[in-house]
Enzyme design. Structure first.
Site, PDB file in Angstrom:
ATOM      1  N   LYS A 211       0.863  -1.175   0.000  1.00 40.50           N
ATOM      2  CA  LYS A 211       0.000   0.000   0.000  1.00 40.50           C
ATOM      3  C   LYS A 211       0.900   1.224   0.000  1.00 40.50           C
ATOM      4  CE  LYS A 211      -4.014   2.185   2.049  1.00 40.50           C
ATOM      5  NZ  LYS A 211      -3.531   3.511   1.614  1.00 40.50           N
ATOM      6  N   GLU A 260      -0.570   4.613  -8.487  1.00 43.99           N
ATOM      7  CA  GLU A 260      -0.210   5.773  -7.668  1.00 43.99           C
ATOM      8  C   GLU A 260       1.091   6.351  -8.194  1.00 43.99           C
ATOM      9  OE1 GLU A 260      -0.737   6.139  -3.676  1.00 43.99           O
ATOM     10  OE2 GLU A 260      -2.468   4.815  -3.526  1.00 43.99           O
TER      11      GLU A 260
END
Length: 510
Positions: A211, A260
């Site tokens: 993450k 991301e």
């Protein structure tokens, strides 16, 4: 459509305790609405102005205006007047705006005045959120709810779908398809307390992914053209020339990627989120910013390849397609849990989690390898795990500080989203605030202010803040029956929309 009808429905929706009743009220309203009214009706019900903020505050609305006896205002005329008021600029514009607004309010009945004042001040809280409106549109048109939700997800606009659906019926939903160049809201994750807990909830083969603490991006490529959007669908292409260059070198021609952007320090560890946010948020001297803090795109999903919609394909297939497009250094690190019940597999997943934290990332996301991509939804097939409890909450108010914090807004009132979408207060905190953050939040919150009694400044619940806490404790003081223990501010999440804040149900499940 008369504005009084919208005002009355808004009032009834606000007072309806049951979700089904809210849906019924909105469905009746949508059946009556003309297609041309829908682009105004939808945002009004959600407490938004189609024009955005008009800069109208208490100082302009403070004086009372005698209401009209009979309702004559239409939704279309009201919208046109507010557009005209918002366009007034230059010398004398303030007085002209106030005079025109008074004329509009003078043509409104008492109920319409109440509705307009709440709408203009950002205080319309009737729980008519997008999810309820979607179900109401389905009921009003006879379309399947799942089909309407999918069309909204693919269109990225509830209003566009509503206009087409109410004008042309359920067949209009077929027009809304996943299209390169038109972003969709990203899939989101729920929270789990540990990696083993997350694996158990998957029920089958899973994958554990890093993450990353960066900026979520959805990247579309069509030939030589590359565009990038944030999770809130803001186009940031021009601010990320390094990302554009990287994606332009990939082997495919037309695709949509989800991932991301992060930045790495000389030691290979990720740079703080605030630095990345400042880089992506800056519109000035982009070339210099890119040279000073280059970003690295890291992708973990693909939604479309060469016109083939992959949303309903299992994650395992989507990742195989991703691996054919994106070089390994720009794909998220992952560890497949092939046998969830095997102790050695679970041990390996735990070791991956520990190694991820050691590399400086904030946690992992455990994903079901058989699950489709649920765009725009927080699916149970993605579960994020962090080493500390964190929540994304809304700032509802702030208290003026004292001592060294005198003149600054300090103690934050925090809330999660209730079942009807309205914020529910969970507690307060003034911890974790640096002098720099205090100054920033004071300016930002005053811009969202709806009232100041000299001690507490109430604000529109639009700002999301990430809060760390040590657990929950029972409390009769707050409406959810619980409050946060040792809550502290980690960072503000301006990349998140208010409706992406955590819910009371999520809080209670932690």
């Amino acid at each position: 459509m008369l504005l009084i009808r919208l005002a009355q429905v808004s009032l009834r929706v606000a007072g309806a305790p049951a979700r089904n009743r809210k849906v019924e009220l909105l469905a009746d309203l949508f059946r009556e609405a003309a297609p041309d009214d829908v682009p105004v009706v939808i945002p009004y019900l959600a407490g938004r102005l189609p024009q955005g903020r008009l800069g109208i505050g208490w100082s302009t609305l403070g004086d009372s205006v005698a209401p009209a006896t009979d309702p004559t205002l239409t939704v279309a005329h009201t919208d046109a007047e507010l557009t005209a008021i918002g366009s007034l600029t230059g010398s004398g514009s303030r007085a002209a705006r106030a005079e025109r607004l008074r004329a509009l309010l003078g043509a409104a009945t008492a109920d319409e005045q109440h509705f307009l004042r709440a709408l203009l001040l950002g205080e319309l809280r009737q729980g008519a959120l997008d999810a309820i409106a979607v179900d109401a549109l389905a009921r009003a048109s006879g379309a399947a709810g799942a089909d309407v939700r999918r069309a909204v997800m693919l269109a990225g606009s509830l209003t566009d779908v509503a206009v087409a659906l109410l004008a042309d019926g359920p067949d209009a939903l077929a027009r809304f398809r996943l299209t390169v160049g038109r972003p969709v809201h990203p899939m989101l994750a729920h929270t789990a307390g540990s990696v083993p807990e997350a694996i158990d909830k998957m029920g089958g083969r899973a994958v554990v992914e890093e993450k990353l603490d960066g900026i979520r991006v959805q990247v579309h490529r069509d030939g030589n053209g590359v565009r990038a959007w944030t999770r809130t669908l803001d186009d940031i292409t021009d601010r990320l020339p390094d990302l554009v260059t990287a994606v332009a070198a990939f082997p495919g021609e037309r695709f949509i990627l989800d991932g991301e952007v992060i930045a790495l320090g000389p030691d290979g560890r990720p740079r703080p989120f605030q630095e990345i946010a400042a880089r992506v948020g800056s519109r000035r001297d982009v070339a210099r910013a890119a040279a000073e803090l280059p970003v690295l795109p890291v992708f973990f999903d693909v939604l479309d390849v060469d016109g083939e919609d992959l949303l309903d394909r299992p994650l395992a297939e989507r990742h195989a397609a991703l691996a054919r497009l994106v070089p390994e250094r720009m794909r998220v690190r992952r560890a497949v849990v092939a046998a969830p019940s095997d102790p050695s597999a679970r041990e390996a997943a735990g070791a991956f989690f520990a190694a991820t934290l050691e590399r400086g990332h904030e946690g992992v996301v455990v994903k079901d390898l058989a699950a489709p991509y649920s765009a725009g939804r927080r699916g149970a097939s993605w579960l994020k795990v962090k080493p500390v409890h964190t929540l994304d909450l809304l700032v509802l108010a702030a208290e003026w500080g004292s001592g060294r914090r005198s003149g600054k807004l300090s103690n934050l009132h925090l809330g999660a989203l209730g079942p009807d979408g309205a914020p529910v207060m969970l507690g307060k905190t003034f911890k974790g605030l640096t002098d720099q953050l205090l100054a920033w939040q004071t300016e930002r919150l005053l811009g969202l202010s709806t009232g100041d009694d000299g001690h507490v400044v109430t604000v529109r619940p639009e700002l999301v803040v990430e809060i760390a806490y040590d657990g929950l404790q029972r409390s009769t003081r707050y409406p959810a029956g619980v409050t946060l223990r040792f809550a502290r501010v980690l960072r503000y999440r301006e990349d998140k929309r208010p409706q992406e804040a955590d819910t009371v149900a999520t809080v209670l499940a932690t």
